[in-house]
Design an enzyme around this catalytic site. Structure first.
Site, PDB file in Angstrom:
ATOM      1  N   CYS A 295      72.845  19.716  21.665  1.00  0.00           N
ATOM      2  CA  CYS A 295      73.938  19.141  22.346  1.00  0.00           C
ATOM      3  C   CYS A 295      74.720  20.016  23.487  1.00  0.00           C
ATOM      4  O   CYS A 295      75.039  20.978  23.213  1.00  0.00           O
ATOM      5  CB  CYS A 295      75.132  18.756  20.977  1.00  0.00           C
ATOM      6  SG  CYS A 295      76.569  18.105  21.406  1.00  0.00           S
TER       7      CYS A 295
ATOM      8  N   CYS B 292      78.305  21.332  21.968  1.00  0.00           N
ATOM      9  CA  CYS B 292      78.528  22.317  20.983  1.00  0.00           C
ATOM     10  C   CYS B 292      77.344  23.138  20.600  1.00  0.00           C
ATOM     11  O   CYS B 292      77.205  24.114  19.816  1.00  0.00           O
ATOM     12  CB  CYS B 292      78.871  21.547  19.632  1.00  0.00           C
ATOM     13  SG  CYS B 292      77.907  20.656  18.971  1.00  0.00           S
TER      14      CYS B 292
ATOM     15  N   CYS C 285      76.696  13.362  18.323  1.00  0.00           N
ATOM     16  CA  CYS C 285      76.249  14.522  17.582  1.00  0.00           C
ATOM     17  C   CYS C 285      77.208  14.644  16.390  1.00  0.00           C
ATOM     18  O   CYS C 285      78.258  14.172  16.276  1.00  0.00           O
ATOM     19  CB  CYS C 285      76.885  15.743  18.564  1.00  0.00           C
ATOM     20  SG  CYS C 285      76.844  17.405  17.762  1.00  0.00           S
TER      21      CYS C 285
ATOM     22  N   CYS D 255      80.323  17.448  16.667  1.00  0.00           N
ATOM     23  CA  CYS D 255      81.382  17.491  17.798  1.00  0.00           C
ATOM     24  C   CYS D 255      81.564  16.024  18.080  1.00  0.00           C
ATOM     25  O   CYS D 255      82.563  15.698  18.626  1.00  0.00           O
ATOM     26  CB  CYS D 255      81.150  18.379  19.044  1.00  0.00           C
ATOM     27  SG  CYS D 255      79.977  17.654  20.281  1.00  0.00           S
TER      28      CYS D 255
ATOM     29  N   CYS E  50      67.725   6.872  22.854  1.00  0.00           N
ATOM     30  CA  CYS E  50      67.770   6.508  24.459  1.00  0.00           C
ATOM     31  C   CYS E  50      69.060   7.474  24.753  1.00  0.00           C
ATOM     32  O   CYS E  50      70.092   7.002  24.503  1.00  0.00           O
ATOM     33  CB  CYS E  50      67.639   5.342  24.860  1.00  0.00           C
ATOM     34  SG  CYS E  50      67.911   5.210  26.675  1.00  0.00           S
TER      35      CYS E  50
END
Length: 132
Positions: free
Chosen positions: A47, A50, A96, A99, A119
């Site tokens: 991510c 984070c 995510c 976060c 995607c």
């Protein structure tokens, strides 16, 4: 529920304007614009907000959509999903798990073994190459 919470001002200090727009405001980057589309090395896609590990490079494949695509997250708890009713359709949004950042969408038209296509917006991800 996100494990990491920050104010918009705090997110803006660490994210580029485009990453903020996508991760925090549920935007979408233009197809074909991410350098991660061409990333072929072994490693981990994390991510961009984070640093949580999200997708292993061996689950990435060329979907022809213009966005980095994967057939499975690295672990069951890496991402979360929710219903997205924007753009006059119903899709499954992927975020995510730590976060809450918007990553993209998952569709049921991917390859085996899962049949799923995660995607993802490349700006929502960062790549960490495998150490030699």
């Amino acid at each position: 529920m996100s494990k990491i919470t920050k104010t918009d001002a705090e997110w803006r200090q660490t994210l580029s304007p485009e990453a903020f727009r996508v991760l925090r405001e549920h935007g979408t980057e233009r197809a074909g614009t991410s350098p991660l589309n061409n990333e072929k090395r072994s490693g981990m896609f994390v991510c961009a907000g984070c640093g949580k590990e999200l997708f292993a490079s061996d689950t990435k494949y060329e979907s022809g959509t213009g966005w980095p695509s994967f057939y499975a997250p690295v672990s069951e708890g890496a991402v979360g999903t929710s219903e997205d009713r924007s753009w006059f359709s119903t899709r499954t949004e992927v975020h995510c798990a730590d976060c809450g950042g918007h990553l993209g969408h998952v569709f049921p038209d991917g390859p085996r073994p899962t049949g799923l296509r995660y995607c993802m917006n490349g700006v929502s991800l960062a790549f960490k190459p495998e150490k030699a």
